[in-house]
Design a protein around this motif. Structure first.
Motif, short mmCIF file in Angstrom:
data_model
loop_
_atom_site.label_atom_id
_atom_site.label_comp_id
_atom_site.label_asym_id
_atom_site.label_seq_id
_atom_site.Cartn_x
_atom_site.Cartn_y
_atom_site.Cartn_z
N ILE A 16 8.15 3.73 3.02
CA ILE A 16 8.51 4.83 2.12
C ILE A 16 7.39 5.86 2.04
CG2 ILE A 16 9.06 5.42 -0.28
CD1 ILE A 16 10.47 2.70 -0.47
N VAL A 17 6.15 5.37 1.96
CA VAL A 17 5.01 6.29 1.88
C VAL A 17 4.87 7.09 3.17
CG1 VAL A 17 2.50 6.47 1.57
CG2 VAL A 17 3.82 4.83 0.20
N ASP A 118 -1.60 -6.65 -1.76
CA ASP A 118 -0.43 -6.32 -2.59
C ASP A 118 0.69 -5.88 -1.66
OD1 ASP A 118 1.44 -5.36 -4.38
OD2 ASP A 118 0.06 -4.03 -5.44
N ALA A 119 1.61 -6.79 -1.37
CA ALA A 119 2.64 -6.58 -0.35
C ALA A 119 3.49 -5.33 -0.57
CB ALA A 119 3.54 -7.81 -0.26
N GLY A 120 3.69 -4.91 -1.79
CA GLY A 120 4.54 -3.75 -2.05
C GLY A 120 3.78 -2.45 -2.16
N ALA A 121 2.51 -2.44 -1.77
CA ALA A 121 1.68 -1.24 -1.95
C ALA A 121 1.13 -0.75 -0.61
CB ALA A 121 0.53 -1.53 -2.91
N THR A 122 0.74 0.51 -0.62
CA THR A 122 0.18 1.16 0.57
C THR A 122 -1.17 1.77 0.24
OG1 THR A 122 2.39 1.69 1.38
CG2 THR A 122 0.57 2.97 2.30
N LEU A 123 -2.14 1.54 1.09
CA LEU A 123 -3.46 2.13 0.93
C LEU A 123 -3.52 3.46 1.68
CD1 LEU A 123 -5.83 -0.94 1.41
CD2 LEU A 123 -5.15 0.17 -0.72
N PHE A 124 -4.14 4.42 1.04
CA PHE A 124 -4.34 5.75 1.59
C PHE A 124 -5.86 5.93 1.69
CE2 PHE A 124 -5.43 10.14 0.22
CZ PHE A 124 -4.85 10.87 1.24
N ASP A 153 -10.24 19.40 -4.93
CA ASP A 153 -9.16 19.83 -5.81
C ASP A 153 -7.81 19.72 -5.11
OD1 ASP A 153 -11.09 20.36 -7.71
OD2 ASP A 153 -11.04 22.54 -7.42
N ASN A 154 -7.74 20.20 -3.87
CA ASN A 154 -6.49 20.15 -3.11
C ASN A 154 -6.08 18.71 -2.80
OD1 ASN A 154 -6.13 22.90 -3.10
ND2 ASN A 154 -6.99 23.21 -1.08
N ALA A 155 -7.06 17.83 -2.57
CA ALA A 155 -6.75 16.42 -2.30
C ALA A 155 -6.09 15.78 -3.53
CB ALA A 155 -8.01 15.66 -1.91
N SER A 156 -6.59 16.08 -4.71
CA SER A 156 -5.99 15.54 -5.95
C SER A 156 -4.58 16.06 -6.13
CB SER A 156 -6.84 15.93 -7.16
OG SER A 156 -8.08 15.32 -7.09
N ILE A 157 -4.40 17.34 -5.88
CA ILE A 157 -3.07 17.94 -6.02
C ILE A 157 -2.14 17.39 -4.95
CG2 ILE A 157 -1.81 20.12 -5.81
CD1 ILE A 157 -4.35 21.46 -7.04
N GLY A 158 -2.66 17.16 -3.75
CA GLY A 158 -1.86 16.60 -2.66
C GLY A 158 -1.31 15.22 -3.01
N LYS A 159 -2.12 14.40 -3.69
CA LYS A 159 -1.65 13.07 -4.11
C LYS A 159 -0.49 13.20 -5.08
CE LYS A 159 -6.00 11.39 -4.47
NZ LYS A 159 -7.06 10.66 -5.09
N LEU A 160 -0.60 14.15 -6.00
CA LEU A 160 0.50 14.38 -6.96
C LEU A 160 1.76 14.84 -6.23
CD1 LEU A 160 -1.44 16.22 -9.82
CD2 LEU A 160 -0.65 13.84 -9.80
N GLY A 161 1.58 15.69 -5.24
CA GLY A 161 2.72 16.17 -4.46
C GLY A 161 3.39 15.03 -3.71
N LEU A 162 2.59 14.13 -3.12
CA LEU A 162 3.17 13.00 -2.40
C LEU A 162 3.91 12.06 -3.35
CD1 LEU A 162 3.48 11.70 0.40
CD2 LEU A 162 1.50 10.30 -0.14
N GLU A 163 3.34 11.84 -4.53
CA GLU A 163 4.01 10.99 -5.52
C GLU A 163 5.34 11.61 -5.94
OE1 GLU A 163 1.09 10.26 -8.56
OE2 GLU A 163 0.02 8.83 -7.28
N GLN A 164 5.38 12.92 -6.05
CA GLN A 164 6.63 13.61 -6.40
C GLN A 164 7.68 13.36 -5.31
OE1 GLN A 164 6.72 17.99 -6.04
NE2 GLN A 164 7.36 18.00 -8.19
N VAL A 165 7.28 13.44 -4.06
CA VAL A 165 8.20 13.21 -2.95
C VAL A 165 8.62 11.73 -2.91
CG1 VAL A 165 8.47 13.28 -0.43
CG2 VAL A 165 7.28 15.13 -1.61
N LEU A 166 7.70 10.82 -3.20
CA LEU A 166 8.04 9.40 -3.24
C LEU A 166 9.13 9.13 -4.27
CD1 LEU A 166 4.46 7.91 -2.94
CD2 LEU A 166 6.37 7.36 -1.42
N HIS A 167 9.00 9.70 -5.43
CA HIS A 167 10.01 9.51 -6.48
C HIS A 167 11.35 10.13 -6.07
CE1 HIS A 167 7.46 7.43 -9.28
NE2 HIS A 167 6.53 8.35 -9.11
N ARG A 168 11.31 11.26 -5.39
CA ARG A 168 12.54 11.90 -4.92
C ARG A 168 13.25 11.00 -3.90
NH1 ARG A 168 11.29 17.58 -3.42
NH2 ARG A 168 10.18 16.58 -1.73
N ILE A 169 12.48 10.40 -3.00
CA ILE A 169 13.06 9.49 -2.00
C ILE A 169 13.67 8.27 -2.69
CG2 ILE A 169 12.49 7.89 -0.11
CD1 ILE A 169 10.45 10.01 0.84
#
Length: 181
Positions: A16-17, A118-124, A153-169
């Motif tokens: 998913i990630v 943690d089998a259900g998690a992904t490391l970035f 700053d962009n890296a922090s915002i990028g993580k939030l953006g990816l989490e938003q897409v994860l929830h959408r999926i």
């Protein structure tokens, strides 16, 4: 030369990630990313590894005077290479700036892999190297530090953006499963 490193644990499975990473743009958390074009994509028939090359266009917020002096525009370009290994469950991405690369080089490496604890998690795992060269070398320390701050700053915002897409999926999957599709 400045270095950046960060790790993050997403509480989602690697598949998913990885999908979310490719669907990350556009999203409202990263409006500076204007366009993403796939230049080349191929699957290695022996390994099953998907190799993708993308050109990313972003808007830059450099002062107009600086852009005029350096001959730039409000858009800049980044070249990204990625490899998805479905058997080894890794997504590796390497990107570098094309715009003003004669003055400032920014190289970024990202790896997504399952968390073995943690089998259900992904490391970035993210790392970057920033180096001011050429005409900016006299001011390299200031330029590199300023760019490093923006990168953080962009890296922090990028993580939030990816989490938003994860929830959408996840919402799409849930809607599909409840609809019986």
């Amino acid at each position: 030369m400045r270095f950046f490193e960060a790790t993050h644990k997403y509480p989602f499975e690697w598949e998913i990630v990885s999908l979310a990473s490719f669907r990350k743009y556009p999203n409202d958390k990263t409006p500076h990313v204007q366009n993403v074009e796939v230049i080349n994509q191929e699957v290695d028939p022996d390994t099953g590894v998907l190799k993708t090359e993308r050109l990313i266009r972003v808007s830059q917020s450099a002062p107009r005077l600086v852009l005029k002096l350096l001959g730039g525009s409000e858009s800049s370009y980044v070249l990204e290479y990625s490899e998805v290994d479905p058997k080894g469950k890794t997504l590796t991405m390497h990107s570098t700036n094309l715009t003003f690369s004669n003055l400032l080089k920014v190289g970024e490496n990202v790896v997504y892999k399952p968390d073995l604890e943690d089998a259900g998690a992904t490391l970035f795992v993210q790392s970057a190297c920033l180096s001011a060269d050429g005409a900016l070398s006299r001011f390299s320390s200031y330029v590199e530090e300023s760019c490093l701050k923006r990168f953080r700053d962009n890296a922090s915002i990028g993580k939030l953006g990816l989490e938003q897409v994860l929830h959408r999926i996840l919402n799409e999957r849930q809607a599909t499963s409840t609809a019986g599709i």
